[in-house]
Design a protein around this motif. Structure first.
Motif, PDB file in Angstrom:
ATOM      1  N   ARG A  16       0.831  -1.212   0.000  1.00  0.00           N
ATOM      2  CA  ARG A  16       0.000   0.000   0.000  1.00  0.00           C
ATOM      3  C   ARG A  16       0.864   1.261   0.000  1.00  0.00           C
ATOM      4  N   MET A  17       1.898   1.265   0.811  1.00  0.00           N
ATOM      5  CA  MET A  17       2.764   2.442   0.895  1.00  0.00           C
ATOM      6  C   MET A  17       3.425   2.725  -0.450  1.00  0.00           C
ATOM      7  N   LEU A  18       3.929   1.662  -1.091  1.00  0.00           N
ATOM      8  CA  LEU A  18       4.590   1.851  -2.382  1.00  0.00           C
ATOM      9  C   LEU A  18       3.597   2.247  -3.469  1.00  0.00           C
ATOM     10  N   ALA A  19       2.366   1.737  -3.382  1.00  0.00           N
ATOM     11  CA  ALA A  19       1.350   2.113  -4.358  1.00  0.00           C
ATOM     12  C   ALA A  19       1.079   3.613  -4.295  1.00  0.00           C
ATOM     13  N   LEU A  20       0.876   4.123  -3.091  1.00  0.00           N
ATOM     14  CA  LEU A  20       0.612   5.554  -2.934  1.00  0.00           C
ATOM     15  C   LEU A  20       1.800   6.388  -3.385  1.00  0.00           C
ATOM     16  N   ARG A  21       2.993   5.921  -3.065  1.00  0.00           N
ATOM     17  CA  ARG A  21       4.198   6.648  -3.477  1.00  0.00           C
ATOM     18  C   ARG A  21       4.327   6.673  -4.990  1.00  0.00           C
ATOM     19  N   ALA A  22       4.163   5.516  -5.611  1.00  0.00           N
ATOM     20  CA  ALA A  22       4.338   5.437  -7.064  1.00  0.00           C
ATOM     21  C   ALA A  22       3.287   6.254  -7.792  1.00  0.00           C
ATOM     22  N   MET A  23       2.021   6.146  -7.370  1.00  0.00           N
ATOM     23  CA  MET A  23       0.973   6.903  -8.051  1.00  0.00           C
ATOM     24  C   MET A  23       1.118   8.395  -7.817  1.00  0.00           C
ATOM     25  N   ALA A  35       1.435   8.186 -34.227  1.00  0.00           N
ATOM     26  CA  ALA A  35       1.479   8.545 -35.642  1.00  0.00           C
ATOM     27  C   ALA A  35       0.128   9.097 -36.074  1.00  0.00           C
ATOM     28  N   GLN A  36       0.151   9.892 -37.104  1.00  0.00           N
ATOM     29  CA  GLN A  36      -1.090  10.501 -37.586  1.00  0.00           C
ATOM     30  C   GLN A  36      -2.106   9.421 -37.954  1.00  0.00           C
ATOM     31  N   GLY A  37      -3.321   9.600 -37.477  1.00  0.00           N
ATOM     32  CA  GLY A  37      -4.372   8.643 -37.764  1.00  0.00           C
ATOM     33  C   GLY A  37      -4.514   7.537 -36.734  1.00  0.00           C
ATOM     34  N   THR A  38      -3.627   7.507 -35.734  1.00  0.00           N
ATOM     35  CA  THR A  38      -3.726   6.493 -34.680  1.00  0.00           C
ATOM     36  C   THR A  38      -4.174   7.158 -33.378  1.00  0.00           C
ATOM     37  N   THR A  39      -4.810   6.376 -32.526  1.00  0.00           N
ATOM     38  CA  THR A  39      -5.314   6.889 -31.256  1.00  0.00           C
ATOM     39  C   THR A  39      -4.672   6.124 -30.111  1.00  0.00           C
ATOM     40  N   ARG A  40      -4.059   6.846 -29.209  1.00  0.00           N
ATOM     41  CA  ARG A  40      -3.467   6.253 -28.016  1.00  0.00           C
ATOM     42  C   ARG A  40      -3.902   7.052 -26.805  1.00  0.00           C
ATOM     43  N   SER A  41      -3.805   6.414 -25.661  1.00  0.00           N
ATOM     44  CA  SER A  41      -4.118   7.107 -24.419  1.00  0.00           C
ATOM     45  C   SER A  41      -3.169   6.618 -23.340  1.00  0.00           C
ATOM     46  N   SER A  42      -3.008   7.392 -22.300  1.00  0.00           N
ATOM     47  CA  SER A  42      -2.101   7.034 -21.212  1.00  0.00           C
ATOM     48  C   SER A  42      -2.831   6.272 -20.113  1.00  0.00           C
ATOM     49  N   MET A  43      -2.121   5.351 -19.486  1.00  0.00           N
ATOM     50  CA  MET A  43      -2.666   4.622 -18.344  1.00  0.00           C
ATOM     51  C   MET A  43      -2.858   5.523 -17.131  1.00  0.00           C
ATOM     52  N   LEU A  44      -2.406   6.754 -17.217  1.00  0.00           N
ATOM     53  CA  LEU A  44      -2.658   7.709 -16.135  1.00  0.00           C
ATOM     54  C   LEU A  44      -4.146   7.833 -15.831  1.00  0.00           C
ATOM     55  N   HIS A  45      -4.982   7.592 -16.844  1.00  0.00           N
ATOM     56  CA  HIS A  45      -6.431   7.732 -16.655  1.00  0.00           C
ATOM     57  C   HIS A  45      -7.001   6.696 -15.691  1.00  0.00           C
ATOM     58  N   ALA A  46      -6.228   5.652 -15.377  1.00  0.00           N
ATOM     59  CA  ALA A  46      -6.700   4.640 -14.438  1.00  0.00           C
ATOM     60  C   ALA A  46      -6.328   4.957 -12.996  1.00  0.00           C
ATOM     61  N   ILE A  47      -5.554   6.000 -12.768  1.00  0.00           N
ATOM     62  CA  ILE A  47      -5.122   6.304 -11.404  1.00  0.00           C
ATOM     63  C   ILE A  47      -6.295   6.644 -10.476  1.00  0.00           C
ATOM     64  N   GLY A 289       8.751   8.809 -14.496  1.00  0.00           N
ATOM     65  CA  GLY A 289       8.372   8.167 -15.747  1.00  0.00           C
ATOM     66  C   GLY A 289       8.189   6.670 -15.624  1.00  0.00           C
ATOM     67  N   GLY A 290       8.858   6.063 -14.672  1.00  0.00           N
ATOM     68  CA  GLY A 290       8.758   4.619 -14.492  1.00  0.00           C
ATOM     69  C   GLY A 290       7.837   4.202 -13.374  1.00  0.00           C
ATOM     70  N   ALA A 291       7.037   5.132 -12.853  1.00  0.00           N
ATOM     71  CA  ALA A 291       6.222   4.845 -11.671  1.00  0.00           C
ATOM     72  C   ALA A 291       4.797   4.441 -11.987  1.00  0.00           C
ATOM     73  N   LEU A 292       4.321   4.712 -13.202  1.00  0.00           N
ATOM     74  CA  LEU A 292       2.897   4.546 -13.489  1.00  0.00           C
ATOM     75  C   LEU A 292       2.439   3.089 -13.423  1.00  0.00           C
ATOM     76  N   LEU A 293       3.040   2.219 -14.200  1.00  0.00           N
ATOM     77  CA  LEU A 293       2.608   0.824 -14.214  1.00  0.00           C
ATOM     78  C   LEU A 293       2.785   0.149 -12.859  1.00  0.00           C
ATOM     79  N   LEU A 296      -0.073   1.230 -10.496  1.00  0.00           N
ATOM     80  CA  LEU A 296      -1.366   0.596 -10.757  1.00  0.00           C
ATOM     81  C   LEU A 296      -1.376  -0.862 -10.286  1.00  0.00           C
ATOM     82  N   LEU A 297      -0.301  -1.586 -10.558  1.00  0.00           N
ATOM     83  CA  LEU A 297      -0.230  -2.987 -10.141  1.00  0.00           C
ATOM     84  C   LEU A 297      -0.198  -3.121  -8.620  1.00  0.00           C
ATOM     85  N   LEU A 298       0.497  -2.213  -7.966  1.00  0.00           N
ATOM     86  CA  LEU A 298       0.570  -2.254  -6.507  1.00  0.00           C
ATOM     87  C   LEU A 298      -0.783  -1.921  -5.874  1.00  0.00           C
TER      88      LEU A 298
END
Length: 320
Positions: A16-23, A35-47, A289-293, A296-298
């Motif tokens: 729990r502590m690491l989850a809060l820290r990472a998020m 690339a033009q014509g492609t759609t992507r989104s960030s996993m930040l939206h799941a926080i 930059g390396g904290a998002l995934l 979420l897993l934590l």
């Protein structure tokens, strides 16, 4: 003198502590742009959903979670059958999408009344868009034989089935739930050598195979909690035992997939402790930059370890 604290309890507080820290430090530091014509989104939206899983029921947190649910459905609708999500470093993996769907569905299950108030009684119709890619994949999975099922992304397959099971419980669609459970049964029953989740082909690299194993174990363990499946729980424990004896910690890198599955076993808890150690090291090296995934897993692992996943899904049962 032996430590009387259960292994999962020893891991739960640190998780729990690491989850809060990472998020709290996570950012989208991707150096890439779609690339033009492609759609992507960030996993930040799941926080916001992940924070609700950790017990944040403040009005701001609940509003953010409900708004992200609606926004995620719009993104999925615009993306068609293959939504692409990126982690904080711009990497994409097929398993990222069902992971985020699972987090959002679990948060929805916990705070359904608030979502109804925020989105209206037609919330299911509004949110159904983010299930369509998963349901489309399931139609294809149903047509595969056992060898074909385990030759591909077995982890993604189990994650998709888990999400469809959760959605069917929320919407009381027993038929779809039965199909999802049947698929999980099929995959769980195939097995690999020595108790592994699935076979390893002769040309399959160890790191790719282990990644599929651990992502699949994560989903199977969650499914056992959502549906209270004793058979799936026993199979999860078997797979965890296999990896305790056959998988080097560096294969898991900094991504604590299946952490709660390992933490719940008296003998496999040491694997979870190593995963937590790896996360701490990674956060110190990679930074925001390396904290998002990992965050979420934590958060997901914390909800699993403290009983939130089991308790919330006990409210949702089919009538039959």
């Amino acid at each position: 003198m032996p430590d009387p604290t259960p292994p999962d309890s020893r891991s739960a507080a640190l998780t729990r502590m690491l989850a809060l820290r990472a998020m709290g430090m996570a950012v989208d530091a991707s150096p890439f742009r779609p690339a033009q014509g492609t759609t992507r989104s960030s996993m930040l939206h799941a926080i916001p959903a992940a924070r609700v899983l950790l017990g944040d029921d403040s009005p701001g947190a609940l509003d953010a979670m409900a708004d992200e649910l609606a926004g995620f459905a719009s993104f999925a609708q615009a993306s068609g059958d293959a939504p692409i999500l990126t982690d904080g470093q711009g990497h994409t993996r097929p398993v990222y999408y069902p992971l985020c769907v699972h987090l959002m569905l679990s948060a929805l299950a916990m705070q359904r009344q608030h979502v109804t108030q925020r989105l209206g009684d037609s919330w299911a119709d509004r949110l159904a868009a983010f299930m369509r890619p998963i349901q489309a994949a399931r139609v294809a999975d149903d047509q595969m034989d056992d060898e074909e099922l385990t030759a591909g992304e077995v982890g993604v397959l189990l994650w998709n089935a888990l999400c469809e099971l959760q959605w069917s419980l929320l919407t009381r669609c027993e038929f779809d739930g039965f199909i999802a459970m049947r698929l999980i049964d099929r995959v769980a029953g195939i097995g690999g050598a020595g108790g592994a989740l699935h076979p390893q082909a002769h040309d399959d690299t160890p790191d790719r195979w282990v990644y599929r194993e651990l992502t699949g174990l994560h989903a199977l363990h969650l499914a056992s909690q959502v549906a209270r499946g004793a058979g799936w729980a026993a199979r999860s424990a078997m797979v965890a035992e296999y990896h305790l004896g056959h998988t080097q910690p560096d294969y898991t890198t900094y991504q604590p997939w299946a952490l709660s599955a390992f933490a719940e076993g008296e003998s496999t808890a040491v694997f979870a402790e190593q995963q937590l150690h790896d996360v701490q090291t990674h956060l110190a090296i990679e930074g925001p930059g390396g904290a998002l995934l990992p965050g979420l897993l934590l958060a997901d692992a914390s909800a699993s370890l403290d009983g939130r996943i089991v308790s919330v899904w006990q409210r949702y049962r089919f009538q039959g």
